[in-house]
Design an enzyme around this catalytic site. Structure first.
Site, short mmCIF file in Angstrom:
data_model
loop_
_atom_site.label_atom_id
_atom_site.label_comp_id
_atom_site.label_asym_id
_atom_site.label_seq_id
_atom_site.Cartn_x
_atom_site.Cartn_y
_atom_site.Cartn_z
N LYS A 124 0.90 -1.82 -0.73
CA LYS A 124 1.71 -2.72 0.06
C LYS A 124 2.80 -2.38 0.62
O LYS A 124 3.29 -2.88 1.60
CB LYS A 124 1.89 -4.36 -0.66
C1 LIG Z 1 -3.07 -6.59 -2.16
C2 LIG Z 1 -4.17 -5.76 -3.32
C3 LIG Z 1 -5.32 -5.51 -2.97
C4 LIG Z 1 -5.87 -6.15 -1.80
O1 LIG Z 1 -5.73 -5.80 -0.56
P1 LIG Z 1 -6.07 -6.92 0.75
O2 LIG Z 1 -5.54 -6.30 1.90
O3 LIG Z 1 -5.75 -7.99 0.42
O4 LIG Z 1 -7.53 -6.48 0.85
C5 LIG Z 1 -5.88 -4.50 -3.68
N1 LIG Z 1 -5.42 -3.75 -4.81
C6 LIG Z 1 -3.92 -4.05 -4.93
C7 LIG Z 1 -3.16 -3.47 -6.32
C8 LIG Z 1 -3.18 -4.92 -4.21
O5 LIG Z 1 -1.92 -5.16 -4.39
#
Ligand SMILES: *Cc1c(COP(=O)(O)O)cnc(C)c1O
Length: 486
Positions: A124
């Site tokens: 993220k």
């Molecule tokens: C947010 C997140 C996901 C999922 O991603 P999306 O964009 O919500 O599908 C998967 N793994 C981790 C570690 C995350 O922080």
């Protein structure tokens, strides 16, 4: 480039106009009026670019109302070696999202793409760090300020705080459930000493935090006066920032543009893989987009059957890949809009049905809402599911065979990817977090602690800065107003 709402009732907007907002006024999500295309010649030219300059090339196709020199400076500031450590030795940090070849299976290569070298050790950061710089830039131009107000159970909140810390014109008010986060997660957030970051530990559970955010945001007068905004995963700029690493991954795994690759994406809110869909629509030669879910298999069910059925909170499992524990996928409407050939009236009807009936059915069967499920393959989508035992076994197997420790979310991805590896098509699994963030599961799988990257050895011992508060809307509003002075 103009942006339209998936529900069709809102006026078209520019990139800068939708940057600071969330949903369109009609309740839809923004998408470009048409996807920009990338030619083979462009792809060739992009092979040699640094990550930052590749990001600029992709961004400028979407953010056409930001002067190019400004955009380039923002991309270079964001995607720099100073922001992205490389947790694995021997990689070129300048590439930001390096590839690690793991194995050959079924004559196809399985490759990990490392996306977790940013400040909070999860993918993220890649989008959020850009958002922080874009927000600061846009606010300075308008001489405006913004107060970001959100709730987190761990990951999103820390990525937002590390992206917004010290940014002019921005404050962050982040709610988290008191004493419910892991010690590592709490330390990551609460050790920030920046004056524009407010951590509020709410006496309650995560749902109480979310209810508080909703209650405060529903007071439109308060929201406007306090200049409150969000940074949730439906933000279009976040999706665009994620498009870049699909290009980088493709270019790293191929030598010419006639080759195809597939991507497997550990998915929750469909934000990450939505970016893969956009990259494919732009002409990136992607064969399959593999959606990997955990026990919360809303998306796997849709991509197997054509039935989209959101879950109740009580039906949502708390798993050992917690960042994928979702009951409905907030970015999914963007894909459905394309799947339905951009028929906004039908999208609106389907998502109203999600509100009233908890889902919709595109299987083409008796009583269904349409038969577009048959076109899903045309968009490259397939899916699979991984549960706790799979995740632990996969972490163990990858460690035993290759000496690499992967986090539980990435393990879900690897488990599902192995079901779809095809001869001659490299399969890239997106690594979404580092194992240090989810140490309990690593201990269960490997019988020892996950390695911590440099700088994280002792974060639990750092001084913490946060306020504890009851789940009380009035107190919350007073707290915000007291700190903004608005
Ligand atoms: C947010 C997140 C996901 C999922 O991603 P999306 O964009 O919500 O599908 C998967 N793994 C981790 C570690 C995350 O922080």
């Amino acid at each position: 480039m103009q942006y339209v709402s998936t529900r069709g009732h809102s006026a078209a907007q520019s990139f800068s106009e939708i940057l600071l907002g969330g949903l369109a006024p009609d309740g839809g999500l923004y998408l470009p009026a048409e996807y920009p295309r990338v030619s083979g010649a462009e792809l060739d030219a992009w092979r040699a670019l640094s990550y930052a300059d590749l990001a600029f090339e992709v961004l400028k196709k979407f953010a056409t109302d930001i002067p190019e020199a400004d955009l380039k400076a923002l991309a270079r500031k964001t995607y720099s070696a100073g922001v992205y450590r490389n947790a694995r030795a021997g990689d070129d940090t300048a590439r930001i999202t390096p590839l690690h070849a793991l194995e050959f299976a079924n004559g196809g290569e399985l490759i990990l793409q490392a996306l977790s070298n940013g400040p909070t050790l999860a993918f993220k950061d890649i989008a959020m760090q850009l958002l922080g710089n874009l927000f600061e830039y846009a606010l300075a131009k308008q001489d405006a300020e913004l107060n970001i107000f959100g709730a987190t159970s761990g990951d999103t909140g820390s990525a937002a705080e590390y992206a917004m810390r010290g940014k002019k014109g921005i404050r962050v008010f982040m709610l988290s459930p008191h004493r419910k986060m892991s010690a590592f997660q709490a330390a990551q957030m609460f050790s920030l000493q920046d004056q524009n970051i407010y951590n509020i530990a709410v006496e309650g559970v995560f749902d109480d935090c979310q209810d508080l955010v909703k209650a405060v945001s529903n007071d439109l007068e308060f929201k406007a006066r306090q200049k409150i905004g969000t940074v949730n995963s439906i933000n279009w700029a976040r999706v665009v920032a994620q498009v870049v690493y699909y290009f980088r991954g493709y270019l790293g795994a191929t030598t010419d543009n006639h080759q195809k690759v597939s991507f497997t994406v550990p998915s929750g809110n469909f934000g990450n893989i939505c970016a893969g869909h956009v990259a494919r629509m732009m002409g990136l030669p992607i064969d399959k987009l593999v959606v990997a879910t955990n026990e919360n298999d809303v998306l796997d069910e849709f991509f197997r059957t054509g039935v989209y059925r959101v879950r109740q909170s009580a039906e949502t499992h708390h798993t050992t890949s917690p960042s994928m524990d979702i009951s409905k996928a907030s970015n999914f409407e963007r894909f459905i809009y394309d799947l339905l050939d951009r028929d906004a009236a039908r999208v609106r009807a389907l998502f109203e049905k999600v509100q009233t009936h908890g889902g919709f059915d595109l299987s083409g069967g008796p009583g269904s809402d349409g038969d577009e499920f048959r076109r899903v393959a045309h968009y490259g989508f397939v899916s699979g599911k991984s549960v706790h035992a799979d995740r632990v076994a996969t972490i163990r197997d990858i460690h035993a065979k290759y000496g690499v420790t992967i986090d539980p979310h990435t393990a879900d991805g690897v488990k599902v990817a192995r079901e779809y590896v095809a001869p001659g098509v490299p399969m890239i699994v997106l690594e979404t977090a580092l194992p240090a963030k989810f140490n309990e599961t690593i201990r269960e799988a490997l019988g020892r602690d996950a390695e911590r990257p440099a700088g994280f050895e002792n974060i639990e011992a750092l001084p913490q800065r946060f306020d504890v508060m009851p789940a009380d809307v009035g107190r919350m509003k007073a707290y915000i107003a007291g700190h903004t002075g608005l």
